[in-house]
Design an enzyme around this catalytic site. Sequence first.
Site, mmCIF file in Angstrom:
data_model
loop_
_atom_site.group_PDB
_atom_site.id
_atom_site.type_symbol
_atom_site.label_atom_id
_atom_site.label_comp_id
_atom_site.label_asym_id
_atom_site.label_seq_id
_atom_site.Cartn_x
_atom_site.Cartn_y
_atom_site.Cartn_z
ATOM 1 N N ILE A 33 -21.864 16.343 -21.239
ATOM 2 C CA ILE A 33 -22.976 16.656 -22.138
ATOM 3 C C ILE A 33 -22.998 15.667 -23.297
ATOM 4 C CG2 ILE A 33 -23.986 18.417 -23.640
ATOM 5 C CD1 ILE A 33 -22.466 20.508 -21.970
ATOM 6 N N CYS A 34 -24.187 15.134 -23.569
ATOM 7 C CA CYS A 34 -24.367 14.223 -24.697
ATOM 8 C C CYS A 34 -25.228 14.913 -25.745
ATOM 9 C CB CYS A 34 -25.037 12.923 -24.239
ATOM 10 S SG CYS A 34 -25.335 11.740 -25.572
ATOM 11 N N VAL A 35 -24.605 15.282 -26.848
ATOM 12 C CA VAL A 35 -25.326 15.897 -27.958
ATOM 13 C C VAL A 35 -24.610 15.484 -29.235
ATOM 14 C CG1 VAL A 35 -24.005 18.048 -27.841
ATOM 15 C CG2 VAL A 35 -26.298 18.064 -28.840
#
Length: 230
Positions: free
Chosen positions: A94-96
């Site tokens: 996940i990229c956040v």
Amino acid sequence: MNSNVENLPPQVLRLVYKEVSALAADPPEGIKIYPSEEDITELHTAIEGPEGTPFAGGVFRMRLVLGKDFPAAPPKGYFLTKIFHPNVGHKGEICVNVLKRDWKAELGLRHVLLTIKCLLIHPNPESALNEEAGRLLLEDYAEYASRARLLTEIHAMGGPGGTSGNPQEPADGPQPKKHAGDPNKRTVGAAAPASTVPGVNGTTSGGSSSSNSNVVVKKKTDKKRALRRL
């Protein structure tokens, strides 16, 4: 991934245990928490797809992994359920921003989970890990939504071929034999061998009775012949 329990200071482990216990007792809306008693540094969750999104109706399994530098460094998040989303890589990473440059130790795990759920509502194509999903989101939302919905139905709804639900398992224990519960079938099966036993029924019994009668008649004839000789 290896556990980091031994790498974290005792005071950090106590804080993590306290926060995870609070999350399990009072989870954010639409999120279920599955803490591990064996490894407190890996938190499994299930996030309900928000209404009004292509993910609605799905349940997405996810895990957070706390590294040896937590809470100075952010946890790492992974979707375990396959999802078509700009900010989720092909391996589930996940990229956040909250898991990167915007991380602060005081934010806590609840904030991380809420941010990831919001990511399902408001994807960020500018930091896409799935470039195809990011491109479709910007250029052809209908196609993006169709693809995302399709993967949600296949992988997150627990139907045939889905992965979020529990797969059907065959019944435990030995299966009953055919006709085992039918008394009529049992009677027929038990009576069949009797026909082959001499003297019980059928032609075999009749042959035996006839043979006995012949013996009796022969004995009477022999007795008469002996009386005549006298």
